[in-house]
Design an enzyme around this catalytic site. Sequence first.
Site, PDB file in Angstrom:
ATOM      1  N   CYS A   1      13.804  10.489   6.885  1.00 25.20           N
ATOM      2  CA  CYS A   1      13.726  10.027   8.270  1.00 25.20           C
ATOM      3  C   CYS A   1      15.090  10.199   8.947  1.00 25.20           C
ATOM      4  O   CYS A   1      15.169  10.288  10.162  1.00 25.20           O
ATOM      5  CB  CYS A   1      13.246   8.599   8.328  1.00 25.20           C
ATOM      6  SG  CYS A   1      14.057   7.546   7.131  1.00 25.20           S
TER       7      CYS A   1
ATOM      8  N   GLU B   1       9.813  15.348  15.275  1.00 23.81           N
ATOM      9  CA  GLU B   1      10.283  15.260  13.895  1.00 23.81           C
ATOM     10  C   GLU B   1       9.543  16.300  13.047  1.00 23.81           C
ATOM     11  O   GLU B   1       8.326  16.258  12.936  1.00 23.81           O
ATOM     12  CB  GLU B   1      10.005  13.843  13.361  1.00 23.81           C
ATOM     13  CG  GLU B   1      10.562  13.626  11.978  1.00 23.81           C
ATOM     14  CD  GLU B   1      10.410  12.180  11.505  1.00 23.81           C
ATOM     15  OE1 GLU B   1       9.328  11.603  11.677  1.00 23.81           O
ATOM     16  OE2 GLU B   1      11.392  11.640  10.963  1.00 23.81           O
TER      17      GLU B   1
ATOM     18  N   LYS C   1       0.839  -1.200   0.000  1.00 26.61           N
ATOM     19  CA  LYS C   1       0.000   0.000   0.000  1.00 26.61           C
ATOM     20  C   LYS C   1       0.874   1.249   0.000  1.00 26.61           C
ATOM     21  O   LYS C   1       1.511   1.597   0.991  1.00 26.61           O
ATOM     22  CB  LYS C   1      -0.929   0.061   1.220  1.00 26.61           C
ATOM     23  CG  LYS C   1      -2.018   1.112   0.977  1.00 26.61           C
ATOM     24  CD  LYS C   1      -2.565   1.798   2.193  1.00 26.61           C
ATOM     25  CE  LYS C   1      -1.749   2.899   2.777  1.00 26.61           C
ATOM     26  NZ  LYS C   1      -1.713   4.162   1.995  1.00 26.61           N
TER      27      LYS C   1
ATOM     28  N   GLU D   1      10.058   1.010  10.304  1.00 25.32           N
ATOM     29  CA  GLU D   1      11.118   1.996  10.079  1.00 25.32           C
ATOM     30  C   GLU D   1      10.446   3.341  10.283  1.00 25.32           C
ATOM     31  O   GLU D   1       9.627   3.761   9.473  1.00 25.32           O
ATOM     32  CB  GLU D   1      11.677   1.828   8.661  1.00 25.32           C
ATOM     33  CG  GLU D   1      13.052   2.410   8.518  1.00 25.32           C
ATOM     34  CD  GLU D   1      13.008   3.792   7.926  1.00 25.32           C
ATOM     35  OE1 GLU D   1      13.014   4.752   8.735  1.00 25.32           O
ATOM     36  OE2 GLU D   1      12.945   3.920   6.703  1.00 25.32           O
TER      37      GLU D   1
ATOM     38  N   GLU E   1       4.034   7.593  15.335  1.00 23.38           N
ATOM     39  CA  GLU E   1       2.643   7.547  15.796  1.00 23.38           C
ATOM     40  C   GLU E   1       1.863   6.425  15.093  1.00 23.38           C
ATOM     41  O   GLU E   1       1.211   5.596  15.743  1.00 23.38           O
ATOM     42  CB  GLU E   1       2.037   8.920  15.467  1.00 23.38           C
ATOM     43  CG  GLU E   1       0.643   9.165  15.894  1.00 23.38           C
ATOM     44  CD  GLU E   1       0.108  10.449  15.226  1.00 23.38           C
ATOM     45  OE1 GLU E   1       0.903  11.217  14.621  1.00 23.38           O
ATOM     46  OE2 GLU E   1      -1.118  10.655  15.300  1.00 23.38           O
TER      47      GLU E   1
END
Length: 497
Positions: free
Chosen positions: A304, A401, A195, A270, A251
Amino acid sequence: MALLAPPIPSQLPEFAQHYLSRTKQLYIDGKFVDAQSGKTFPVFNPATGEILAEVAEGDVADINLAVAAARRAFESKAWSGLPPSQRARLIDKLADKLEERLEDFALLESLDNGKPLAVARVADVPMSVDNLRYMAGWATKILGDSIPIAGDFHAYTRREPIGVVGQIIPWNFPLLMAAWKLGPALAAGCTIVLKPAEQTPLSALLLAEIAAEVGFPPGVLNVVPGYGETAGAALAEHPDVDKVAFTGSTEVGKIIVRAAAGNLKKVTLELGGKSPNIIFADADVAQATQGAAFGIFFNMGQCCTAGSRLFVERSVFDEVTHGIAAAAKAMNVGHGLDARTDIGPLVSDEQLARVTGYIESGIAEGARTLSGGARVGDRGYFVEPTVIVDAKPHMKIMREEIFGPVVAATPFDDPNEILGAANDTVYGLAAGVWTKDVSKAHKVAAALRAGTVWVNCYNVFDPALPFGGFKQSGWGREMSHNALECYTETKSVVVKL
Ligand code: NAP
Ligand code: MG
């Protein structure tokens, strides 16, 4: 900072016009099909905010069909039962085809995500090709052990594919994240329901097209775009999925873990980062400054691994921060298809609001910008590359972040105390260290709680290198032999002699 003019080419290149003119369908069981509901959703061009394409909206019913197809393909051994060299050959063919179509993929990726076309050409697509080729090589090298045990027995282990895997990926490197996940799963003999992110489903759908062309058996790879809360959630909780692999926010990673608990499917994650980048005074300061700018501004900071917390020894702090600010001011902000562009738009209006919101919150809490800080233009989702100083450890911009081109720089005096500050985060994905002192470099690398530490470089990846997070940055590893292990189960076989 002005937006490059003209901000958008008047006409899309021919391939994109042709490819995007038709509604993009789901890829299930070797066929392109509409969603069961008949619904579609719009995909936006982040440089203009205009609709780029309509894509079939996968939901629970479509995920169910895709999982059933993947299950049939797994149980029939149409994939795992092939000689390993044939699996390797098909993965290699997919890599070859991707390489042949490099221009088309780079174009789609730039249009869909906003990133500079030049970057997609030299990074996203070739790195995806490289990852697939690397993993193709493992298909013939999945070995068990022969284990001496007490008694009159012959004991050995087999590494078997986990089964049907759900893969949920983000929008920052849409094709590369697909390749990172598909490569090891395919090499191991798993079947897949992928997805992509709602913002960027296009390159995964083109990948499905070329997978069909090179002859992957039906059901081995299924691609179901749709929303996270519907299609993604259905995949994460599906009782007939054996493993879910997720890349995205911490989250949502926690939501995935809860959803996976129903059938205790295996989970790899990840997740986010708030990576420290530490520059010591004994570094090559010019190189470190350039590296720190690259570490935060690459991909508009939507990495990231972004080096978003910069710690600089006080004697070189002004030189480094002013150097990064100067580099930021010299960057061209513009449409990804414009060859002059260094910084494209952020991926979405949501991300634009998020990133500018963080900058505002930092300023409201007493930090100050050395460069940037504002949206660029009033069309598309452009933000200036931004350098922030005077941020304090408790501020949101130092803890959360941001996922945008925003770095917060802090001076330090005591090289022995910097590790405490660097490790003061719930994340542990990556870190950077800049020094010419070899002993210091290795000591600091060992003390940083992060899955990857770059010394005198930043954002260096290789398919052979494990990648993943300590702490709340994830579970398991991507790329390398470690990734392959995350797609296999170990079976012990004991034979009485
Ligand atoms: P996100 O929500 O975590 O999205 C990642 C993927 O998970 C997407 O495919 C998303 O689908 C899907 N998803 C969302 N909710 C889900 C659910 N309940 N169950 C199953 N799948 C679900 O990330 P985002 O909202 O796009 O970005 C938010 C923040 O996440 C960013 O600002 C950044 O801080 C972080 N992020 C991190 C990475 C990374 O590489 N570590 C990548 C992207 C974002 P939809 O896209 O359809 O919602
Ligand atoms: Mg989302």
